[in-house]
Design an enzyme around this catalytic site. Structure first.
Site, short mmCIF file in Angstrom:
data_model
loop_
_atom_site.label_atom_id
_atom_site.label_comp_id
_atom_site.label_asym_id
_atom_site.label_seq_id
_atom_site.Cartn_x
_atom_site.Cartn_y
_atom_site.Cartn_z
N ASP A 205 5.45 -17.71 2.58
CA ASP A 205 6.26 -16.79 1.77
C ASP A 205 5.60 -16.73 0.40
O ASP A 205 5.74 -17.65 -0.41
CB ASP A 205 7.69 -17.32 1.69
CG ASP A 205 8.55 -16.52 0.72
OD1 ASP A 205 8.00 -15.68 -0.01
OD2 ASP A 205 9.77 -16.77 0.68
N GLN A 208 6.47 -15.13 -4.60
CA GLN A 208 6.31 -15.55 -6.00
C GLN A 208 4.87 -15.90 -6.36
O GLN A 208 4.56 -16.02 -7.54
CB GLN A 208 7.22 -16.76 -6.30
CG GLN A 208 8.71 -16.50 -6.15
CD GLN A 208 9.26 -15.52 -7.18
OE1 GLN A 208 8.61 -15.18 -8.18
NE2 GLN A 208 10.46 -15.04 -6.96
N CYS A 371 19.47 -17.50 -4.48
CA CYS A 371 19.24 -17.34 -3.04
C CYS A 371 18.53 -18.56 -2.45
O CYS A 371 17.64 -18.43 -1.60
CB CYS A 371 18.43 -16.08 -2.72
SG CYS A 371 19.19 -14.59 -3.35
N1 7TS Z 1 10.92 -15.31 -1.03
C1 7TS Z 1 10.93 -15.72 -2.30
C2 7TS Z 1 10.23 -16.99 -2.67
C3 7TS Z 1 11.56 -14.93 -3.27
O1 7TS Z 1 11.56 -15.35 -4.53
C4 7TS Z 1 12.20 -13.74 -2.88
C5 7TS Z 1 12.99 -12.91 -3.87
C6 7TS Z 1 12.14 -13.35 -1.55
C7 7TS Z 1 11.51 -14.16 -0.65
C8 7TS Z 1 12.75 -12.08 -1.07
O2 7TS Z 1 12.06 -10.99 -1.58
P1 7TS Z 1 12.62 -9.50 -1.36
O3 7TS Z 1 11.74 -8.66 -2.21
O4 7TS Z 1 12.49 -9.20 0.08
O5 7TS Z 1 14.04 -9.53 -1.82
N2 7TS Z 1 13.49 -13.64 -4.93
C9 7TS Z 1 14.41 -13.23 -5.82
C10 7TS Z 1 14.84 -14.04 -6.85
O6 7TS Z 1 14.44 -15.19 -7.06
N3 7TS Z 1 15.75 -13.40 -7.58
O7 7TS Z 1 15.93 -12.19 -7.05
C11 7TS Z 1 15.09 -12.07 -5.95
#
Ligand code: 7TS
Length: 415
Positions: A205, A208, A371
């Site tokens: 994943d 970040q 989350c």
């Molecule tokens: N994995 C990580 C490590 C994340 O930080 C996020 C989103 C996701 C997956 C999901 O990404 P998405 O674009 O599919 O939503 N993180 C965050 C956060 O930390 N605050 O809002 C979204």
């Protein structure tokens, strides 16, 4: 040793982000919620505008000029994104809505074919819900078990425990490359090596990590890498799954529909080649093209220069916040294998109240469980305040954060 990356021209960079030049509650906006979503440079906004103003059309089907241009730009964006993460082939990049959809795609298309009753999947205690819930759903469907690699109090993965967790029924490792709560950068290459030695594929994943440090999918040798466009200066609703060609060739598509087929009979169909097989329906054409412009922007600045800039800001923020009475920074206390995501608590003040008071000062942070509820439980906190940095943030903004937190603490001490 290679030369250090050049310092960023912050004045020029900030001028590229119209949203930053505003006041909030009559204060200059200090945007420190980049882990949630990043801001959009004019180059990306202009790319979207040009698309809608001059060549908005569906792709891979029209014979007309607009459709041909849209198709060419969409595929050029795929090559840009593939280049950004050093994929061996552009068709190893599948456009998705974001990280969440990319992980779900693997859990369904790969997971349903390879995970059976009695199998197990290794995750870590660091994971965002997006890299956790899809595996819970898969485990429920297939009768498999999730096992969690433990972490140290500052959020480091216990590699020895990890290496011991593989068994004959381990089918997949799914792990974050950078924690969205603690900023911990995980030893991804080592994680993959150990998994490889056990014959187990790895999903990273990289939501970040891709925006903030050089991610080379070939060097990491990961099987699947998921990330989101909106965290890397791109539009929302677009992201990518990188997967090794051999996996994509072998996997069934998740979405059936237009564009993903070769032939359709009344009772069966055959699939198109890569990458179309995984992009059924009209995709987010503008978003993909915008993401191409976003990764170009980051590459022009230089990803190593971005990392170095954020490291300096992170060091400053860690020092200033730790100096404040009653403020506890979670996660690693220095910038070794750590990015610019800084979670902290303030004694006697609820994180939401800190967030609200900072907002009154024009400072945007996130407060809550981010989350990552299992991680919060592991850390023994219900919520944290989280400041997260990006290339346009300045030392002055870090100072504003520390001053704002000190003011919030003083306010609650008095009341
Ligand atoms: N994995 C990580 C490590 C994340 O930080 C996020 C989103 C996701 C997956 C999901 O990404 P998405 O674009 O599919 O939503 N993180 C965050 C956060 O930390 N605050 O809002 C979204």
């Amino acid at each position: 040793m290679s030369a250090p990356p050049p310092a960023l021209d912050l004045t020029a960079i900030r001028a590229d982000f119209p949203v930053l030049c505003q006041r909030v509650h009559d204060r200059p906006l200090v945007y420190l919620d980049n882990a949630a979503t990043s801001q959009t440079p004019s180059a990306v906004i202009d790319t979207l505008r040009t698309y809608y103003e001059t060549y908005n059309a569906n792709i891979h089907r029209g014979l007309h000029v607009l459709s041909e241009r849209a198709t060419a730009e969409y595929e050029a964006a795929r090559r840009r994104v593939a280049g950004f993460v050093n994929a061996a082939h552009a068709h190893e990049v599948i456009f998705t809505r974001g990280t969440t959809e990319a992980v779900n795609l693997v859990a369904r298309s790969w997971g349903d074919a390879h995970v059976n009753a009695g199998d197990d999947i290794l995750l870590t205690e660091l994971e965002h819900h997006s890299n956790l819930v899809p595996w819970q759903m898969l485990a429920k469907r297939r009768g498999a078990t999730l096992r969690y690699v433990p972490i140290s109090p500052e959020g480091r993965i216990d590699l020895e425990a990890y290496a011991r967790m593989f068994g004959p029924r381990t089918r997949l490792v799914a792990v974050t490359h950078m924690s969205n709560v603690l900023g911990v950068i995980t030893p991804a290459a080592r994680i993959v090596q150990i998994a490889r030695a056990n014959g187990v594929p790895v999903l990273l994943d990289a939501a970040q990590s891709v925006p903030h440090l050089a991610v080379d999918v070939q060097a990491l040798d990961a099987d699947f890498v998921a990330f989101s466009g909106h965290k890397v200066l791109g539009p929302t609703g677009i992201g990518a799954l990188y997967a090794k060609e051999a996996w994509l060739e072998a996997m069934d598509p998740l979405f059936g529909g237009g564009s993903m087929i070769r032939t359709v009979e009344l009772h069966e169909s055959s699939w198109a080649g890569l990458p179309e097989k995984f992009e059924g329906g009209t995709p987010n054409i503008a978003g993909a093209i915008g993401l191409g412009a976003a990764v170009d922007y980051v590459q022009n600045v230089g990803i190593d220069a971005v990392t170095a800039h954020e490291d300096a800001l992170t060091e400053r923020a860690l020092a200033m916040l730790s100096d404040l009475d009653g403020v506890r920074v979670l996660g690693p206390q220095d910038t070794t294998d750590r990015g610019g995501v800084i979670s902290f608590t303030v004694d006697g003040v609820h994180p939401h109240d800190v967030g609200t008071l900072l907002d009154a000062d024009g400072i945007a942070v996130r407060a809550g469980h981010h989350c990552a509820q299992p991680l919060m439980r592991k850390l023994g906190v219900a919520a944290t305040v989280r400041a997260s940095l990006y290339l346009y943030n300045s030392p002055h903004e870090v100072d504003a954060l520390a001053e704002g937190v000190a003011r919030a603490k003083a306010f609650f001490d008095e009341h």
